[in-house]
Scaffold this motif. Sequence first.
Motif, PDB file in Angstrom:
ATOM      1  N   ALA A  25       1.029  -0.955  -0.171  1.00 56.78           N
ATOM      2  CA  ALA A  25      -0.315   0.274  -0.193  1.00 56.78           C
ATOM      3  C   ALA A  25       1.186   1.320  -0.197  1.00 56.78           C
ATOM      4  O   ALA A  25       0.390   2.180  -0.211  1.00 56.78           O
ATOM      5  CB  ALA A  25      -0.954  -0.311   1.081  1.00 56.78           C
ATOM      6  N   ARG A  26       1.988   0.992   0.751  1.00 60.44           N
ATOM      7  CA  ARG A  26       3.089   2.437   0.598  1.00 60.44           C
ATOM      8  C   ARG A  26       3.578   2.604  -0.599  1.00 60.44           C
ATOM      9  O   ARG A  26       4.590   3.372  -1.003  1.00 60.44           O
ATOM     10  CB  ARG A  26       3.983   2.503   1.695  1.00 60.44           C
ATOM     11  N   ASN A  27       4.287   2.027  -1.943  1.00 59.47           N
ATOM     12  CA  ASN A  27       4.663   1.739  -2.918  1.00 59.47           C
ATOM     13  C   ASN A  27       4.140   2.866  -3.838  1.00 59.47           C
ATOM     14  O   ASN A  27       2.462   3.279  -4.206  1.00 59.47           O
ATOM     15  CB  ASN A  27       4.775   0.335  -3.912  1.00 59.47           C
ATOM     16  N   VAL A  28       5.073   3.885  -4.310  1.00 63.88           N
ATOM     17  CA  VAL A  28       3.958   4.805  -5.307  1.00 63.88           C
ATOM     18  C   VAL A  28       5.077   5.647  -6.256  1.00 63.88           C
ATOM     19  O   VAL A  28       6.312   5.283  -6.489  1.00 63.88           O
ATOM     20  CB  VAL A  28       4.334   6.270  -4.225  1.00 63.88           C
ATOM     21  N   THR A  29       4.679   6.139  -7.204  1.00 59.19           N
ATOM     22  CA  THR A  29       4.978   6.823  -8.092  1.00 59.19           C
ATOM     23  C   THR A  29       5.386   7.697  -8.110  1.00 59.19           C
ATOM     24  O   THR A  29       4.130   8.751  -7.708  1.00 59.19           O
ATOM     25  CB  THR A  29       4.011   6.195  -9.869  1.00 59.19           C
ATOM     26  N   VAL A  30       6.251   8.936  -8.647  1.00 58.18           N
ATOM     27  CA  VAL A  30       6.826   9.761  -8.160  1.00 58.18           C
ATOM     28  C   VAL A  30       6.841  10.583  -9.451  1.00 58.18           C
ATOM     29  O   VAL A  30       7.901  10.134 -10.311  1.00 58.18           O
ATOM     30  CB  VAL A  30       7.999  10.496  -7.109  1.00 58.18           C
ATOM     31  N   GLY A  77       5.256   0.307   8.780  1.00 53.07           N
ATOM     32  CA  GLY A  77       4.422   1.845   8.524  1.00 53.07           C
ATOM     33  C   GLY A  77       3.657   2.564   7.484  1.00 53.07           C
ATOM     34  O   GLY A  77       4.674   2.657   6.300  1.00 53.07           O
ATOM     35  N   CYS A  78       2.847   3.787   7.218  1.00 53.08           N
ATOM     36  CA  CYS A  78       2.590   4.373   6.316  1.00 53.08           C
ATOM     37  C   CYS A  78       2.647   5.390   5.869  1.00 53.08           C
ATOM     38  O   CYS A  78       3.230   6.392   5.331  1.00 53.08           O
ATOM     39  CB  CYS A  78       0.747   4.246   6.288  1.00 53.08           C
ATOM     40  N   VAL A  79       2.905   6.423   7.628  1.00 48.09           N
ATOM     41  CA  VAL A  79       3.795   7.536   6.853  1.00 48.09           C
ATOM     42  C   VAL A  79       5.611   7.106   7.418  1.00 48.09           C
ATOM     43  O   VAL A  79       6.142   7.273   8.206  1.00 48.09           O
ATOM     44  CB  VAL A  79       2.764   8.201   8.751  1.00 48.09           C
ATOM     45  N   TRP A  80       5.626   8.587   6.404  1.00 52.24           N
ATOM     46  CA  TRP A  80       6.780   8.244   6.233  1.00 52.24           C
ATOM     47  C   TRP A  80       6.937   9.478   6.088  1.00 52.24           C
ATOM     48  O   TRP A  80       6.570  10.927   5.482  1.00 52.24           O
ATOM     49  CB  TRP A  80       7.318   8.202   4.735  1.00 52.24           C
ATOM     50  N   ASN A  81       8.287  10.082   5.798  1.00 51.48           N
ATOM     51  CA  ASN A  81       9.423  11.580   5.579  1.00 51.48           C
ATOM     52  C   ASN A  81       9.758  11.528   4.005  1.00 51.48           C
ATOM     53  O   ASN A  81       9.992  10.132   3.652  1.00 51.48           O
ATOM     54  CB  ASN A  81       9.815  11.917   6.122  1.00 51.48           C
ATOM     55  N   ILE A  82       9.836  12.646   3.186  1.00 49.05           N
ATOM     56  CA  ILE A  82       9.928  12.232   1.437  1.00 49.05           C
ATOM     57  C   ILE A  82      11.136  13.703   1.581  1.00 49.05           C
ATOM     58  O   ILE A  82      11.032  14.960   2.615  1.00 49.05           O
ATOM     59  CB  ILE A  82       9.057  12.451   0.936  1.00 49.05           C
ATOM     60  N   GLU A  91      19.800  23.080  -2.463  1.00 48.54           N
ATOM     61  CA  GLU A  91      18.781  22.917  -1.548  1.00 48.54           C
ATOM     62  C   GLU A  91      17.741  21.365  -1.757  1.00 48.54           C
ATOM     63  O   GLU A  91      17.824  20.426  -2.258  1.00 48.54           O
ATOM     64  CB  GLU A  91      17.752  24.020  -2.104  1.00 48.54           C
ATOM     65  N   SER A  92      17.265  21.135   0.019  1.00 51.00           N
ATOM     66  CA  SER A  92      16.501  20.497  -0.191  1.00 51.00           C
ATOM     67  C   SER A  92      14.749  20.742   0.345  1.00 51.00           C
ATOM     68  O   SER A  92      15.375  21.704   0.708  1.00 51.00           O
ATOM     69  CB  SER A  92      17.318  19.164   0.917  1.00 51.00           C
ATOM     70  N   VAL A  93      14.292  19.744  -0.115  1.00 50.24           N
ATOM     71  CA  VAL A  93      12.854  19.882   0.110  1.00 50.24           C
ATOM     72  C   VAL A  93      12.574  18.904   0.885  1.00 50.24           C
ATOM     73  O   VAL A  93      12.311  17.136   0.252  1.00 50.24           O
ATOM     74  CB  VAL A  93      11.926  19.849  -1.080  1.00 50.24           C
ATOM     75  N   LEU A  94      11.447  19.011   1.888  1.00 52.43           N
ATOM     76  CA  LEU A  94      11.369  18.193   2.747  1.00 52.43           C
ATOM     77  C   LEU A  94       9.534  18.201   3.391  1.00 52.43           C
ATOM     78  O   LEU A  94       9.626  19.010   3.714  1.00 52.43           O
ATOM     79  CB  LEU A  94      12.414  17.938   4.281  1.00 52.43           C
ATOM     80  N   TRP A  95       9.261  16.912   3.366  1.00 47.16           N
ATOM     81  CA  TRP A  95       8.051  16.849   3.638  1.00 47.16           C
ATOM     82  C   TRP A  95       7.890  15.900   4.751  1.00 47.16           C
ATOM     83  O   TRP A  95       8.114  14.827   4.713  1.00 47.16           O
ATOM     84  CB  TRP A  95       7.104  16.423   2.304  1.00 47.16           C
ATOM     85  N   LYS A  96       7.450  15.885   5.894  1.00 47.65           N
ATOM     86  CA  LYS A  96       7.162  14.998   7.309  1.00 47.65           C
ATOM     87  C   LYS A  96       5.825  15.011   6.938  1.00 47.65           C
ATOM     88  O   LYS A  96       4.722  15.374   6.622  1.00 47.65           O
ATOM     89  CB  LYS A  96       7.497  16.019   8.043  1.00 47.65           C
ATOM     90  N   ASN A  97       6.032  13.037   8.189  1.00 48.52           N
ATOM     91  CA  ASN A  97       4.392  12.529   8.014  1.00 48.52           C
ATOM     92  C   ASN A  97       3.804  12.228   7.385  1.00 48.52           C
ATOM     93  O   ASN A  97       2.775  12.977   7.305  1.00 48.52           O
ATOM     94  CB  ASN A  97       3.780  13.168   9.888  1.00 48.52           C
ATOM     95  N   VAL A  98       4.028  11.730   6.246  1.00 47.19           N
ATOM     96  CA  VAL A  98       3.661  11.366   5.142  1.00 47.19           C
ATOM     97  C   VAL A  98       2.216  10.374   4.372  1.00 47.19           C
ATOM     98  O   VAL A  98       3.278   9.713   4.847  1.00 47.19           O
ATOM     99  CB  VAL A  98       3.803  11.520   3.391  1.00 47.19           C
ATOM    100  N   ASN A  99       1.727  10.445   4.658  1.00 50.44           N
ATOM    101  CA  ASN A  99       0.239   8.804   4.640  1.00 50.44           C
ATOM    102  C   ASN A  99       0.744   8.247   3.395  1.00 50.44           C
ATOM    103  O   ASN A  99      -0.413   8.848   2.619  1.00 50.44           O
ATOM    104  CB  ASN A  99      -0.257   8.604   5.208  1.00 50.44           C
ATOM    105  N   LEU A 100       1.918   7.458   3.054  1.00 49.25           N
ATOM    106  CA  LEU A 100       2.008   7.089   1.799  1.00 49.25           C
ATOM    107  C   LEU A 100       0.603   6.105   1.414  1.00 49.25           C
ATOM    108  O   LEU A 100       0.267   5.402   0.073  1.00 49.25           O
ATOM    109  CB  LEU A 100       3.269   6.438   1.558  1.00 49.25           C
ATOM    110  N   CYS A 101       0.299   5.308   2.224  1.00 49.55           N
ATOM    111  CA  CYS A 101      -1.413   4.482   1.765  1.00 49.55           C
ATOM    112  C   CYS A 101      -2.570   4.876   1.485  1.00 49.55           C
ATOM    113  O   CYS A 101      -2.572   4.641   1.185  1.00 49.55           O
ATOM    114  CB  CYS A 101      -1.832   3.102   3.476  1.00 49.55           C
ATOM    115  N   LYS A 102      -2.449   6.690   1.594  1.00 51.38           N
ATOM    116  CA  LYS A 102      -3.878   7.092   0.816  1.00 51.38           C
ATOM    117  C   LYS A 102      -3.713   7.072  -0.207  1.00 51.38           C
ATOM    118  O   LYS A 102      -4.497   8.150  -1.076  1.00 51.38           O
ATOM    119  CB  LYS A 102      -4.363   8.760   1.799  1.00 51.38           C
ATOM    120  N   PHE A 103      -2.935   7.342  -1.276  1.00 52.36           N
ATOM    121  CA  PHE A 103      -2.685   7.150  -2.538  1.00 52.36           C
ATOM    122  C   PHE A 103      -1.490   6.347  -3.147  1.00 52.36           C
ATOM    123  O   PHE A 103      -0.677   6.086  -3.072  1.00 52.36           O
ATOM    124  CB  PHE A 103      -2.191   8.679  -3.030  1.00 52.36           C
TER     125      PHE A 103
END
Length: 122
Positions: A25-30, A77-82, A91-103
Amino acid sequence: MKYLYSALVAVGLAMFAAPSIAADARNVTVVNETGYAIKFLGFNAPDDGLDEWDNELEKVLQNTASTYVEFDDDDDGCVWNIRVDWQDYNESVLWKNVNLCKFTALRLRYDHGTKTTSFVAE
């Protein structure tokens, strides 16, 4: 009728014996829709801290290109930082606590007016 019953039983047993092919459920296409090349794409669990990252890219992810990220059974778990690092910028971009199981897809976008990077989840 006897053969039909035997065939149905065989098919049913084969379905139970076959390994599960359902995607995690966490697999994702970016999808990179930022206008810039990405040299690093990392995911880590919130408990891992922000210093522990693995690059999911085998090569630079050009604008309009996409990559499929698969998670291992060892990952919990479903929640990950990206984290995203740009090829031509320090520079870096950081997103915290992203629920990958929702998409199943993340479309990365950059707004030149606000100079912010965001993602659209699908």
